[in-house]
Design a protein around this motif. Sequence first.
Motif, PDB file in Angstrom:
ATOM      1  N   LEU A 249       0.877  -1.079  -0.059  1.00 16.51           N
ATOM      2  CA  LEU A 249       0.048  -0.153  -0.047  1.00 16.51           C
ATOM      3  C   LEU A 249       0.930   1.152   0.116  1.00 16.51           C
ATOM      4  N   VAL A 250       2.216   1.275  -0.411  1.00 18.17           N
ATOM      5  CA  VAL A 250       2.906   2.401  -0.609  1.00 18.17           C
ATOM      6  C   VAL A 250       2.130   3.470  -1.451  1.00 18.17           C
ATOM      7  N   PRO A 251       2.022   4.852  -0.802  1.00 15.48           N
ATOM      8  CA  PRO A 251       1.608   5.846  -1.636  1.00 15.48           C
ATOM      9  C   PRO A 251       2.556   6.044  -2.640  1.00 15.48           C
ATOM     10  N   TRP A 252       2.616   5.508  -3.826  1.00 17.18           N
ATOM     11  CA  TRP A 252       3.562   5.842  -5.037  1.00 17.18           C
ATOM     12  C   TRP A 252       3.372   7.265  -5.443  1.00 17.18           C
ATOM     13  N   PRO A 253       2.200   7.872  -5.528  1.00 17.54           N
ATOM     14  CA  PRO A 253       2.356   9.294  -6.153  1.00 17.54           C
ATOM     15  C   PRO A 253       3.142  10.321  -5.019  1.00 17.54           C
ATOM     16  N   PHE A 254       3.048   9.928  -3.913  1.00 15.07           N
ATOM     17  CA  PHE A 254       3.753  10.785  -2.957  1.00 15.07           C
ATOM     18  C   PHE A 254       5.280  10.443  -2.856  1.00 15.07           C
ATOM     19  N   VAL A 255       5.535   9.134  -3.050  1.00 11.20           N
ATOM     20  CA  VAL A 255       6.939   8.774  -2.927  1.00 11.20           C
ATOM     21  C   VAL A 255       7.798   9.444  -4.223  1.00 11.20           C
ATOM     22  N   THR A 256       6.980   9.323  -5.336  1.00 15.01           N
ATOM     23  CA  THR A 256       7.712   9.581  -6.525  1.00 15.01           C
ATOM     24  C   THR A 256       7.778  11.286  -6.728  1.00 15.01           C
TER      25      THR A 256
END
Length: 164
Positions: free
Chosen positions: A151-158
């Motif tokens: 469930l990693v929030p990829w939009p926030f991470v990238t």
Amino acid sequence: MISDSDDALSWDGDDDASRARPTPVKREKKAVDTAPPVVADRVASPVEDSVGEAPDPDSEEGEESAPLSTAMLLITGVVGGVYLLYSIGWVVGGLRLKPLANFFVADEMFLPWFVLAVAAPALWFLATWVLTRGRASWVRASLLLLGVVLLVPWPFVTVGVIGA
């Protein structure tokens, strides 16, 4: 006045046996009677059945669940906090992604998936908590940690908060 240094560390009645901590009582599960019920010769009225009815031993009202171990409580708290941060990350990342998403999809398509992405960590935590009730602790811990990976929030991470 002369006093003993041990007097300061004790109160009258400290040695009283009635104030000692009670010994824990082990609760044993009652064996379920597997014999078929005896059929009565007469038909009882519903009022008699409800008044004279014995409590069902299979009911969950009187049954207490075992408390969580310290390690499991710690894992649950930390992973719950990570899931809360993931939900915040999905909100921030999704809002940063919205202008770009408007080129591809309408708002009517973006909003339900955005809400589902924000709620996904809480739903995973709740589903894991309910579905692993009565299972081994390592099963619950491994499913909670699997959710941390999935469930990693990829939009926030990238993109992050600042963005590019």
